[in-house]
Design an enzyme around this catalytic site. Structure first.
Site, PDB file in Angstrom:
ATOM      1  N   HIS A 124     -31.263   8.772   7.511  1.00  0.00           N
ATOM      2  CA  HIS A 124     -31.589   7.906   6.360  1.00  0.00           C
ATOM      3  C   HIS A 124     -32.025   8.736   5.154  1.00  0.00           C
ATOM      4  O   HIS A 124     -32.812   8.274   4.330  1.00  0.00           O
ATOM      5  CB  HIS A 124     -32.697   6.894   6.695  1.00  0.00           C
ATOM      6  N   SER A 184     -22.556  23.373 -18.652  1.00  0.00           N
ATOM      7  CA  SER A 184     -22.511  22.174 -19.484  1.00  0.00           C
ATOM      8  C   SER A 184     -22.232  22.595 -20.921  1.00  0.00           C
ATOM      9  O   SER A 184     -22.680  23.658 -21.357  1.00  0.00           O
ATOM     10  CB  SER A 184     -23.867  21.459 -19.405  1.00  0.00           C
ATOM     11  N   LYS A 242     -27.714  24.494 -17.645  1.00  0.00           N
ATOM     12  CA  LYS A 242     -27.127  23.810 -16.489  1.00  0.00           C
ATOM     13  C   LYS A 242     -26.174  24.677 -15.667  1.00  0.00           C
ATOM     14  O   LYS A 242     -25.397  25.456 -16.197  1.00  0.00           O
ATOM     15  CB  LYS A 242     -26.342  22.567 -16.965  1.00  0.00           C
ATOM     16  N   GLU A 300     -18.109  18.050  -6.372  1.00  0.00           N
ATOM     17  CA  GLU A 300     -18.003  16.688  -6.928  1.00  0.00           C
ATOM     18  C   GLU A 300     -16.550  16.247  -7.007  1.00  0.00           C
ATOM     19  O   GLU A 300     -16.208  15.101  -6.696  1.00  0.00           O
ATOM     20  CB  GLU A 300     -18.634  16.634  -8.326  1.00  0.00           C
ATOM     21  N   GLN A 353      11.352   4.202  -0.494  1.00  0.00           N
ATOM     22  CA  GLN A 353      11.388   5.366  -1.383  1.00  0.00           C
ATOM     23  C   GLN A 353       9.980   5.708  -1.888  1.00  0.00           C
ATOM     24  O   GLN A 353       9.692   6.844  -2.236  1.00  0.00           O
ATOM     25  CB  GLN A 353      12.321   5.060  -2.563  1.00  0.00           C
TER      26      GLN A 353
HETATM   27  N1  ARG Z   1      16.062   7.898  -2.237  1.00  0.00           N
HETATM   28  C1  ARG Z   1      16.133   7.085  -1.076  1.00  0.00           C
HETATM   29  C2  ARG Z   1      14.760   7.032  -0.378  1.00  0.00           C
HETATM   30  O1  ARG Z   1      13.957   7.815  -0.694  1.00  0.00           O
HETATM   31  C3  ARG Z   1      17.163   7.620  -0.149  1.00  0.00           C
HETATM   32  C4  ARG Z   1      17.759   6.607   0.755  1.00  0.00           C
HETATM   33  C5  ARG Z   1      18.623   5.701  -0.032  1.00  0.00           C
HETATM   34  N2  ARG Z   1      19.276   4.745   0.776  1.00  0.00           N
HETATM   35  C6  ARG Z   1      19.827   3.666   0.272  1.00  0.00           C
HETATM   36  N3  ARG Z   1      20.392   2.865   1.123  1.00  0.00           N
HETATM   37  N4  ARG Z   1      19.811   3.393  -0.996  1.00  0.00           N
HETATM   38  O2  ARG Z   1      14.499   6.219   0.467  1.00  0.00           O
END
Ligand code: ARG
Length: 460
Positions: A154, A275, A281, A288, A320
């Site tokens: 604590h 600082s 400082k 941090e 993606q």
């Molecule tokens: N750039 C795409 C990804 O990162 C690659 C796969 C794309 N596939 C597709 N069917 N458009 O997922």
């Protein structure tokens, strides 16, 4: 050139292309993408799905493309994603033969494979950084077994502990992080290639051959699942998150312990900042920032978990977005581990101040209660009697180790001479000989155990 233009009558809009592209971030996969393609075409040649000489020409040119990127002779630009970039470059170099590389493959299984290869390497890299950190902590622990500091619960003084025992506490956390990454590696080490778009392929490919060329231990068993499984990314970022939590807590300690008020540790000038207005400082910006960046990695974890929660079965383009989270967590963790390890090598302890602080706050009160229990009193009663002694000290401005024996005896006839030793800080620390305790023998055993476990992890 796009890989999918055939069925379209109109070109895509420029802003649609910009929005759709991933090359600006998935260029990072170039090494693993080319490696996976080299293995894939070798397998296509061996299985005679494409003529062997053509497979060899493709393989040789992929090696050259990789070398040119590495040397800075080839810039990764001008394509939708890294897969398209490599294929376009190959076709530029060897013409129509290059187009055979994508036989029995889809970008869906390709990107999943690339990402797993990348993540496996990243786990090894992060693990080596954690190992360096633990090795540094073991050095510090070895040098500080005999020194004593207050242990806190604590954020109030609780019981005296060994400085090395305190440092070992963090080694234990980082060892668990290592174990988590090692475990994550097992589930990442599964090759999805051969799943193609989602249904597998009618070509007689040899997935085991490709997997062994790419050093995958296993191959995926369901193509629909394999193209959209990003659990390993979420798991990797979770491993990063717990690691960051531990770094962040350690940083919090260092910030507090290096204040004027505590004065337990000094962070060297080389890892401190000043600082712009207050000339006196010396600020702990680095710990941090590590504490702050922890929030950023948690953000990456939230991002990937949210991306995967809503997609229908199999590949969807949402995936993606896995890369931004993965790369950001990786970059942040590597930067934090490196700087923190260097910072630790440059801290010094004021062992005198720590020892002095360990004596205040009645930190050996528990030893008194335990003493009474050993003399036959029930623990609850012993706790109450000791509480009264502490109150007496507060009211009379005394400390437990400065009380006369007769004062103790006024509270209980069970006290004898021995209590005057038991309430000393050094005795209290040495008394805890239990496995994991504060006594020097236990702390040394803890250091040996951490070293053993660390070495074992890197032998496997
Ligand atoms: N750039 C795409 C990804 O990162 C690659 C796969 C794309 N596939 C597709 N069917 N458009 O997922």
């Amino acid at each position: 050139m796009k890989l999918w233009e055939g069925r379209f009558t109109e070109p895509s809009a420029k802003n649609a292309d910009d929005f759709n592209q991933s090359l600006s971030f998935d260029y990072k996969l170039y090494w693993h993408d080319i490696l996976a393609s080299i293995a894939h075409v070798k397998m296509l040649g061996e299985t005679q799905i494409i003529p062997k000489e053509e497979a060899e020409t493709i393989g040789d040119n992929l090696v050259n493309i990789l070398a040119d990127i590495e040397k800075g002779k080839l810039t990764i630009e001008g394509a939708e994603d890294i897969h398209t970039f490599v294929e376009n470059e190959l076709v530029k170099r060897i013409g129509v033969k290059g187009k055979k590389m994508h036989t029995a493959r889809s970008r869906n299984d390709q990107v999943a494979t690339d990402l797993r290869l990348y993540t496996k390497d990243s786990i090894v890299n992060v693990s080596n950084h954690i190992k360096n950190l633990i090795t540094t902590l073991l050095d510090i622990a070895n040098n500080n077994v005999q020194y004593i500091m207050p242990g806190y619960t604590h954020m109030r003084k609780a019981q005296p502990v060994s400085v090395a025992q305190y440092i070992n506490a963090y080694s234990e956390m980082f060892l668990r992080d290592l174990e988590r990454f090692t475990d994550c590696y097992k589930r990442t080490d599964v090759m999805p290639l051969g799943s193609c778009a989602l249904a597998g392929t009618d070509f007689p490919i040899d997935r085991r051959m490709t997997a062994s060329l790419l050093s995958f231990s296993e191959i995926s068993q369901n193509s629909i699942d394999a193209v959209s499984d990003r659990d390993f990314v979420a798991e990797y970022i979770f491993c990063c998150s717990t690691l960051m939590a531990h770094l962040s807590r350690f940083c919090e300690d260092l910030i507090i312990y290096s204040t004027d008020e505590f004065g337990f540790i000094e962070i060297s000038d080389a890892y401190s900042t000043g600082s712009s207005i207050m000339p006196q400082k010396k600020n702990p910006d680095i710990p941090e920032l590590i504490r702050g960046k922890t929030g950023r990695v948690y953000g990456d974890l939230t991002a990937i978990l949210t991306v995967i929660k809503g997609i229908p079965t199999s590949y969807n383009k949402d995936l993606q977005e896995d890369k931004g989270a993965l790369f950001d967590a990786e970059d942040t963790v590597l930067a934090c581990l490196s700087i923190f390890t260097d910072l630790l090598k440059n801290i010094s302890f004021d062992t005198r101040k720590m020892r002095f602080a360990a004596g205040g706050g009645f930190t050996t009160a528990t030893d008194i209660a335990d003493y009474l229990v050993q003399k036959g009193m029930a623990f609850r009663d012993a706790h109450a009697v000791t509480g009264q002694i502490v109150r007496y000290c507060i009211e009379n401005n005394k400390t437990l180790d400065k009380l006369d024996l007769f004062v103790y005896q006024n509270f209980s006839s069970l006290f004898d001479e021995e209590i005057l030793q038991r309430v000393k800080v050094g005795k209290s620390v040495e008394a805890r000989k239990v496995i994991g305790g504060s006594a020097r023998s236990a702390v040394r055993e803890n250091i040996r155990s951490i070293t053993r476990r660390l070495n074992r992890m890197f032998k496997e």
